[in-house]
Design a protein around this motif. Structure first.
Motif, short mmCIF file in Angstrom:
data_model
loop_
_atom_site.label_atom_id
_atom_site.label_comp_id
_atom_site.label_asym_id
_atom_site.label_seq_id
_atom_site.Cartn_x
_atom_site.Cartn_y
_atom_site.Cartn_z
N MET A 143 24.59 2.68 8.90
CA MET A 143 25.30 1.85 7.91
C MET A 143 24.33 1.16 6.98
N ALA A 144 23.25 0.63 7.55
CA ALA A 144 22.26 -0.06 6.72
C ALA A 144 21.60 0.91 5.75
N LEU A 145 21.26 2.11 6.22
CA LEU A 145 20.65 3.11 5.35
C LEU A 145 21.63 3.56 4.26
N GLY A 146 22.92 3.56 4.61
CA GLY A 146 23.92 3.97 3.63
C GLY A 146 23.98 3.05 2.43
N ALA A 147 23.48 1.82 2.59
CA ALA A 147 23.46 0.87 1.48
C ALA A 147 22.18 0.96 0.65
N MET A 148 21.24 1.79 1.09
CA MET A 148 19.96 1.94 0.39
C MET A 148 19.95 3.20 -0.47
N ASP A 183 10.15 10.23 12.67
CA ASP A 183 11.05 10.29 13.80
C ASP A 183 12.39 9.64 13.46
N PHE A 184 12.34 8.54 12.72
CA PHE A 184 13.56 7.87 12.29
C PHE A 184 14.39 8.79 11.39
N ALA A 185 13.72 9.45 10.46
CA ALA A 185 14.42 10.39 9.56
C ALA A 185 15.08 11.51 10.37
N ARG A 186 14.37 11.99 11.37
CA ARG A 186 14.94 13.06 12.23
C ARG A 186 16.19 12.55 12.95
N LEU A 187 16.10 11.32 13.51
CA LEU A 187 17.24 10.77 14.22
C LEU A 187 18.45 10.55 13.31
N MET A 188 18.17 10.29 12.04
CA MET A 188 19.25 10.07 11.07
C MET A 188 19.73 11.38 10.44
N GLY A 189 19.19 12.50 10.89
CA GLY A 189 19.62 13.78 10.36
C GLY A 189 19.13 14.07 8.96
N GLU A 190 18.00 13.41 8.58
CA GLU A 190 17.46 13.62 7.24
C GLU A 190 16.38 14.68 7.25
N ALA A 209 18.65 6.74 -1.75
CA ALA A 209 18.06 7.82 -0.95
C ALA A 209 16.54 7.82 -1.02
N ASP A 210 15.97 7.38 -2.15
CA ASP A 210 14.52 7.41 -2.27
C ASP A 210 13.85 6.24 -1.56
N LYS A 211 14.65 5.43 -0.83
CA LYS A 211 14.10 4.35 -0.01
C LYS A 211 14.36 4.58 1.48
N HIS A 212 14.88 5.76 1.80
CA HIS A 212 15.13 6.12 3.19
C HIS A 212 13.83 6.51 3.88
N PRO A 213 13.82 6.57 5.22
CA PRO A 213 12.60 6.97 5.91
C PRO A 213 12.12 8.37 5.52
N SER A 214 13.06 9.23 5.13
CA SER A 214 12.68 10.59 4.73
C SER A 214 11.87 10.62 3.44
N ALA A 215 11.84 9.50 2.71
CA ALA A 215 11.07 9.44 1.46
C ALA A 215 9.58 9.23 1.71
N CYS A 216 9.20 8.94 2.93
CA CYS A 216 7.78 8.77 3.27
C CYS A 216 7.05 10.09 3.06
N HIS A 243 0.81 -1.22 0.00
CA HIS A 243 0.00 0.00 0.00
C HIS A 243 0.84 1.27 0.00
N CYS A 244 2.16 1.12 -0.08
CA CYS A 244 3.04 2.29 -0.02
C CYS A 244 3.30 2.82 -1.43
N PRO A 245 2.86 4.04 -1.74
CA PRO A 245 3.07 4.57 -3.09
C PRO A 245 4.54 4.83 -3.40
N MET A 246 5.38 4.92 -2.37
CA MET A 246 6.81 5.15 -2.56
C MET A 246 7.60 3.84 -2.62
N GLU A 247 6.88 2.72 -2.43
CA GLU A 247 7.49 1.38 -2.47
C GLU A 247 8.64 1.24 -1.48
N LEU A 248 8.41 1.75 -0.28
CA LEU A 248 9.42 1.64 0.78
C LEU A 248 9.37 0.25 1.41
#
Length: 379
Positions: A336-341, A372-379, A343-350, A307-312
């Motif tokens: 580190m895990a986010l660094g392998a993804m 909140d996750f995006a905020r914690l990751m500085g995104e 950018a358009d699949k990061h939490p900030s893409a929601c 149901h995610c239009p951003m395909e996260l």
């Protein structure tokens, strides 16, 4: 000291981890050499024969100080483990010079155990691209030359990454170091990793049996079910006993910072640590409670994904979010895990549409968690 058989060796059940050595004035790189020597002497005299260090511990000084401490003993009376620092992808292609410097820092001509350090989402492609970097080919050659006696890997990554590495290099790996404790048995799917390693005949070395100290600093209300079963047991004894009871587990590493911790741990490993089935289940129940105390109760059902239009990959993002909240002192895993993804699949893409929450069986406010996750990751 209890021991276990690894091929033709007898390794101490308790291993001396040199990641958290005593330091001077709180400076991580300023290892207190005299205090470390005293601890190494006590460990050696009480039967610990497995010592573990790494390139990045204490800014490289862990290798140097531990090497000097062990140099006072016959080389064939202890086993030294070190690691290739693959957690920093800029190190790929530099394996030859790094390995040479590690031998020099430690003052040895070989390592008894050597690991590909922290196989995870960020570096798996680098480890797998042996044609480009030659990392595994180089270390396999060091085994043949005798400069490495036993080759293995450590892993903080998810099960898929763990399996990709094993499918590529499982025939070369003799042991694997995993994060294992009663919280991560289910939370990080450590159970599946242990079962796969056991199936392949690969020895298990344990890191983070106390989960970076989280399992030591518990609320009294959390301990009540355990006190009812074994009133005199310490939280440390409970944690170690759980890990010691898992079939296939060998050396259990503990990063001890002072003599008090070392003495307590040695005393525990001088006696049997078996748990009854009821006690084991009480620990797993506590682990589930602790895992759910911070973050969100995602069960990875994947209803949200379609149901995610951003395909996260929402379950994976929430898994990393929970991991980050549950262990702030080890805050490198999620970045580190986010660094392998992409950018358009990061939490900030929601985009906060809420379509995911409408189908979530756990009624999680997913957009809020991702924000909140995006905020914690500085995104």
């Amino acid at each position: 000291m209890q021991y276990f058989d690894f091929q033709d060796l007898k390794l101490s059940a308790l291993g001396f981890g040199a990641m958290r050595l005593p330091v001077i004035d709180g400076q991580d790189a300023a290892v207190d050499e005299s205090a470390t020597f005293e601890m190494v002497d006590y460990a050696y005299e009480h039967g610990i024969n497995y010592f573990d260090t790494a390139w990045g511990y204490h800014g490289g000084n862990s290798e140097r100080v531990l090497g000097r401490a062990l140099a006072r003993y016959p080389r064939d009376s202890f086993y030294l483990a070190d690691k290739f620092p693959g957690y920093d992808v800029s190190n790929f292609g530099k394996h030859e010079q790094i390995f040479a410097e590690q031998l020099e820092r430690c003052g040895v001509d070989h390592f008894d155990f050597y690991l590909m350090h922290n196989v995870c989402e960020l570096n798996i492609e680098h480890y797998l691209d042996d044609a480009k970097y030659g990392t595994l080919s180089f270390f396999a050659e060091q085994v043949r030359s005798g400069r490495i006696k036993h080759l293995g890997f450590s892993v903080h990554g998810n099960f898929e990454t763990f399996m990709r590495f094993l499918e590529a290099y499982g025939d070369l790996m003799e042991f694997c170091q995993i994060q294992l404790n009663y919280m991560d048995w289910e939370f990080q799917n450590a159970q599946a990793k242990v079962e796969e390693l056991r199936r392949r005949g690969i020895a298990v070395v344990v890191m983070e049996p106390l989960r970076g100290g989280i399992l030591v600093s518990l609320e009294e209300s959390d301990l009540e079910p355990l006190r009812a079963l074994r009133p005199d047991a310490s939280v440390i004894e409970w944690a170690f006993s759980f890990v010691r009871g898992i079939e296939g587990v060998g050396t259990i590493l503990s990063g001890m910072s002072n003599m008090e911790q070392l003495r307590e741990n040695v005393a525990l490993f001088e006696r049997d640590g078996a748990l009854a089935a009821e006690e084991n289940e009480a620990l797993l129940a506590l682990g589930r409670k602790l895992a759910g105390a911070k973050g969100v109760p995602c069960t990875a059902c994947h209803y949200c994904v379609s149901h995610c239009p951003m395909e996260l990959d929402i379950p994976r993002l929430l898994e990393l979010y929970n991991e980050h909240l549950s262990r702030p002192s080890f805050a490198f895993i999620a970045p580190m895990a986010l660094g392998a993804m992409p950018a358009d699949k990061h939490p900030s893409a929601c985009i906060g549409c809420g379509a995911c929450s409408q189908v979530c069986p756990q009624q999680i406010d997913i957009p809020e968690a991702l924000a909140d996750f995006a905020r914690l990751m500085g995104e």
